[in-house]
Scaffold this motif. Structure first.
Motif, PDB file in Angstrom:
ATOM      1  N   GLU A   1       0.809  -1.212   0.000  1.00 56.67           N
ATOM      2  CA  GLU A   1       0.000   0.000   0.000  1.00 56.67           C
ATOM      3  C   GLU A   1       0.845   1.266   0.000  1.00 56.67           C
ATOM      4  N   ARG A   2       2.030   1.206   0.616  1.00 55.65           N
ATOM      5  CA  ARG A   2       2.827   2.425   0.787  1.00 55.65           C
ATOM      6  C   ARG A   2       3.890   2.464  -0.312  1.00 55.65           C
ATOM      7  N   GLN A   3       3.488   2.941  -1.481  1.00 55.62           N
ATOM      8  CA  GLN A   3       4.385   3.032  -2.610  1.00 55.62           C
ATOM      9  C   GLN A   3       4.454   4.462  -3.063  1.00 55.62           C
ATOM     10  N   GLU A   4       5.644   4.834  -3.609  1.00 60.24           N
ATOM     11  CA  GLU A   4       5.795   6.181  -4.097  1.00 60.24           C
ATOM     12  C   GLU A   4       4.890   6.407  -5.295  1.00 60.24           C
ATOM     13  N   GLU A   5       4.592   7.640  -5.543  1.00 58.91           N
ATOM     14  CA  GLU A   5       3.698   7.991  -6.638  1.00 58.91           C
ATOM     15  C   GLU A   5       4.260   7.476  -7.963  1.00 58.91           C
ATOM     16  N   VAL A   6       3.374   6.949  -8.783  1.00 59.23           N
ATOM     17  CA  VAL A   6       3.798   6.371 -10.054  1.00 59.23           C
ATOM     18  C   VAL A   6       4.228   7.471 -11.010  1.00 59.23           C
ATOM     19  N   SER A   7       5.382   7.297 -11.625  1.00 59.51           N
ATOM     20  CA  SER A   7       5.821   8.213 -12.683  1.00 59.51           C
ATOM     21  C   SER A   7       6.385   7.387 -13.819  1.00 59.51           C
ATOM     22  N   LYS A   8       6.290   7.927 -15.026  1.00 60.19           N
ATOM     23  CA  LYS A   8       6.801   7.209 -16.187  1.00 60.19           C
ATOM     24  C   LYS A   8       8.301   6.979 -16.061  1.00 60.19           C
ATOM     25  N   ASP A   9       9.022   8.000 -15.572  1.00 56.85           N
ATOM     26  CA  ASP A   9      10.476   7.878 -15.450  1.00 56.85           C
ATOM     27  C   ASP A   9      10.863   6.760 -14.482  1.00 56.85           C
ATOM     28  N   SER A  10      10.120   6.657 -13.365  1.00 58.61           N
ATOM     29  CA  SER A  10      10.449   5.610 -12.388  1.00 58.61           C
ATOM     30  C   SER A  10      10.156   4.221 -12.956  1.00 58.61           C
ATOM     31  N   ILE A  11       9.079   4.117 -13.734  1.00 52.00           N
ATOM     32  CA  ILE A  11       8.750   2.829 -14.359  1.00 52.00           C
ATOM     33  C   ILE A  11       9.834   2.433 -15.356  1.00 52.00           C
ATOM     34  N   ILE A  12      10.245   3.395 -16.186  1.00 52.45           N
ATOM     35  CA  ILE A  12      11.285   3.119 -17.184  1.00 52.45           C
ATOM     36  C   ILE A  12      12.591   2.746 -16.496  1.00 52.45           C
ATOM     37  N   SER A  13      12.936   3.467 -15.423  1.00 50.21           N
ATOM     38  CA  SER A  13      14.181   3.177 -14.699  1.00 50.21           C
ATOM     39  C   SER A  13      14.168   1.765 -14.131  1.00 50.21           C
ATOM     40  N   SER A  14      13.043   1.389 -13.503  1.00 54.94           N
ATOM     41  CA  SER A  14      12.934   0.043 -12.923  1.00 54.94           C
ATOM     42  C   SER A  14      13.028  -1.021 -14.013  1.00 54.94           C
ATOM     43  N   ALA A  15      12.334  -0.764 -15.133  1.00 56.11           N
ATOM     44  CA  ALA A  15      12.340  -1.726 -16.238  1.00 56.11           C
ATOM     45  C   ALA A  15      13.736  -1.860 -16.831  1.00 56.11           C
ATOM     46  N   GLN A  16      14.431  -0.729 -17.024  1.00 57.17           N
ATOM     47  CA  GLN A  16      15.774  -0.775 -17.595  1.00 57.17           C
ATOM     48  C   GLN A  16      16.750  -1.519 -16.682  1.00 57.17           C
ATOM     49  N   ASN A  17      16.659  -1.249 -15.398  1.00 52.41           N
ATOM     50  CA  ASN A  17      17.542  -1.930 -14.448  1.00 52.41           C
ATOM     51  C   ASN A  17      17.311  -3.437 -14.486  1.00 52.41           C
ATOM     52  N   TYR A  18      16.038  -3.821 -14.539  1.00 56.13           N
ATOM     53  CA  TYR A  18      15.727  -5.253 -14.568  1.00 56.13           C
ATOM     54  C   TYR A  18      16.235  -5.893 -15.856  1.00 56.13           C
ATOM     55  N   ILE A  19      15.962  -5.225 -16.990  1.00 53.30           N
ATOM     56  CA  ILE A  19      16.383  -5.781 -18.285  1.00 53.30           C
ATOM     57  C   ILE A  19      17.908  -5.883 -18.352  1.00 53.30           C
ATOM     58  N   GLY A  20      18.611  -4.850 -17.819  1.00 60.47           N
ATOM     59  CA  GLY A  20      20.067  -4.904 -17.805  1.00 60.47           C
ATOM     60  C   GLY A  20      20.584  -6.111 -17.045  1.00 60.47           C
ATOM     61  N   SER A  21      20.031  -6.365 -15.848  1.00 55.30           N
ATOM     62  CA  SER A  21      20.441  -7.531 -15.047  1.00 55.30           C
ATOM     63  C   SER A  21      20.067  -8.828 -15.751  1.00 55.30           C
ATOM     64  N   MET A  22      18.896  -8.831 -16.372  1.00 54.93           N
ATOM     65  CA  MET A  22      18.428 -10.037 -17.053  1.00 54.93           C
ATOM     66  C   MET A  22      19.332 -10.387 -18.225  1.00 54.93           C
ATOM     67  N   LEU A  23      19.738  -9.367 -19.018  1.00 55.26           N
ATOM     68  CA  LEU A  23      20.594  -9.613 -20.178  1.00 55.26           C
ATOM     69  C   LEU A  23      21.950 -10.185 -19.765  1.00 55.26           C
ATOM     70  N   LYS A  24      22.467  -9.769 -18.598  1.00 51.87           N
ATOM     71  CA  LYS A  24      23.737 -10.311 -18.118  1.00 51.87           C
ATOM     72  C   LYS A  24      23.612 -11.785 -17.754  1.00 51.87           C
ATOM     73  N   ALA A  25      22.438 -12.168 -17.227  1.00 55.78           N
ATOM     74  CA  ALA A  25      22.241 -13.557 -16.773  1.00 55.78           C
ATOM     75  C   ALA A  25      21.777 -14.483 -17.889  1.00 55.78           C
ATOM     76  N   LEU A  26      21.284 -13.920 -19.000  1.00 48.09           N
ATOM     77  CA  LEU A  26      20.699 -14.746 -20.058  1.00 48.09           C
ATOM     78  C   LEU A  26      21.666 -15.756 -20.687  1.00 48.09           C
ATOM     79  N   PRO A  27      22.927 -15.370 -20.995  1.00 45.51           N
ATOM     80  CA  PRO A  27      23.805 -16.344 -21.661  1.00 45.51           C
ATOM     81  C   PRO A  27      23.876 -17.684 -20.946  1.00 45.51           C
ATOM     82  N   GLN A  28      23.945 -17.666 -19.607  1.00 47.08           N
ATOM     83  CA  GLN A  28      24.003 -18.913 -18.859  1.00 47.08           C
ATOM     84  C   GLN A  28      22.670 -19.648 -18.912  1.00 47.08           C
TER      85      GLN A  28
END
Length: 445
Positions: A3-30
């Protein structure tokens, strides 16, 4: 989600998505080691679905599967999907632009996440399957009709949606004719259903090779669903969605309906629109009514030609008025060009209907329209005809309804005269050939 989440913003969504995709791409080869083709693509989509951003992960995974899946026959493989993810991970600008190229709108995703979080502020001890912001887009015939909604469990338990049924409660023939001609791209699609008046129920997950949907507590794994609806026939359908689901904790079953039971079903029309969609004349509902309306339209066009000579400025004026009345877009510099383009699209199905309805009078109408077409041939067109005929390649100039015209004339001896008319570039010669062809017509058996 809590329930206690910061206000939704497009920039925060993009940042979270980019961080996740970056980590995912590093782990994908294995994770992709010794995996190829569809198996590798499934692994990528499974990882994308784990993105800690509601809705965006499921939409992106569905887009990747639809774009790069082997069943598309596009010669593309999982490395293309990795390239796409690498591109959208690079920067905020490329992320949003790359998603937009696949018709995923970040502004829309942001608004939907905000709406979903508002719903989750309500405390619910038990599971609760919710359909959020259902929208129906009637885009036919430019695209297909579509219903979109967010599906989420806003309660505390976990549930499984076993199937999403699209059910036809009623249908009736739609004899409306759409005379428009331009083209436009289709919208984003997750599920597809091609309706027929002979079927009343469509299990969408099964038809689209999708597994049952699992929703964890408090909106985790929320899905955005888009159902692209087409039709084999020109009909107006009254539809309702039925979603049976199972509560994992209580082991109880329930069903979500849209619209709710007791409310009117939603209605989607599919009409006859040759400029956009090809519907077989043999499958048209109310075909005789459609044929009669088209016949009247063609007679109106012909009367303009016959009542106003080529040099009469009233011909262009009357033709524009006619196009406006029919709501047919026209070239402001030369409305006649649009008129003959319109005829090239609508005459073939009209001729097929004439054969099916045994309306032999269509022959004279079509041939006379072809005669007036020759009035607008310039010297370049005539030279093109002559060169092609001399080279022995005349197939391009003999339209697809040639065989239907011969069936209506009902005289094999007229075949060469009809072909001669279609290859003739002079108005007076086409008139003479039309008279000759009509004199050879035999009554249909």
């Amino acid at each position: 989600m809590n329930e206690r989440q910061e206000e939704v913003s497009k920039d925060s969504i993009i940042s979270s998505a980019q961080n996740y995709i970056g980590s995912m791409l590093k782990a994908l080869p294995q994770k992709l080691k010794e995996s190829t083709g569809e198996v590798a693509l499934n692994i990528i989509c499974d990882e994308i679905n784990k993105m800690p951003v509601p809705l965006l992960g499921t939409v992106l995974a569905s887009t990747i599967r639809r774009t790069f899946g082997e069943e598309q026959g596009m010669g593309r493989n999982y490395s293309d999907a990795i390239d796409m993810l690498s591109n959208i991970q690079a920067s905020t600008s490329s992320f949003e632009n790359e998603l937009m190229s696949y018709n995923i709108q970040m502004d829309e995703i942001t608004n939907e996440i905000s709406l979903l979080r508002q719903l989750l502020m309500e405390k619910k001890e038990s599971s609760c399957l919710k359909m959020v912001r259902p929208t129906i887009t009637l885009d036919y015939p430019q695209g297909n009709n579509e219903i979109q909604f967010i599906l989420a469990n806003t309660g505390s338990g976990s549930i499984i949606v076993e199937e999403i049924f699209l059910e036809v409660e009623k249908w009736e023939p739609d004899t409306t004719i759409d005379y428009s001609l331009p083209a436009a791209p289709l919208n984003f699609v997750m599920l597809e259903a091609e309706l027929s008046v002979h079927e009343t129920q469509y299990p969408l997950l099964k038809l689209n090779n999708e597994p049952e949907l699992t929703f964890s507590a408090k909106g985790e794994g929320a899905d955005k669903i888009a159902i692209n609806i087409s039709s084999q026939e020109n009909a107006c359908y009254s539809l309702r969605l039925r979603m049976p689901y199972f509560d994992i904790v209580t082991e109880e079953s329930d069903t979500l309906y849209y619209p709710a039971i007791g409310e009117e079903p939603f209605v989607v029309p599919f009409y006859f629109a040759p400029g956009w969609k090809h519907l077989e004349p043999a499958n048209l509902l109310g075909r005789e009514l459609i044929f009669q309306e088209l016949k009247e339209k063609f007679q109106t066009i012909l009367s303009i030609f016959e009542n106003h000579s080529l040099s009469d400025p009233l011909r262009e004026q009357k033709n524009r008025e006619m196009l406006e009345e029919f709501q047919i877009w026209y070239d402001p510099d030369n409305s006649m060009r649009r008129t003959f383009y319109f005829l090239s699209i609508f005459v073939p199905p009209f001729t097929s209907m004439a054969v099916l309805e045994r309306k032999q009078e269509a022959v004279e109408l079509i041939l006379k329209l072809l005669c007036h077409e020759a009035e607008y041939f310039d010297e370049q067109v005539r030279n093109e005809y002559r060169n092609t005929i001399e080279a022995g390649n005349t197939e391009y100039y003999v339209p697809e309804y040639f065989s239907d015209i011969l069936m209506l004339i009902n005289d094999p001896g007229a075949e060469q005269f009809v072909k001669d008319l279609m290859l003739e570039t002079e108005f007076s010669q086409r008139i003479a050939l039309t008279d000759l062809i009509l004199s050879k017509m035999k009554p249909l058996d």
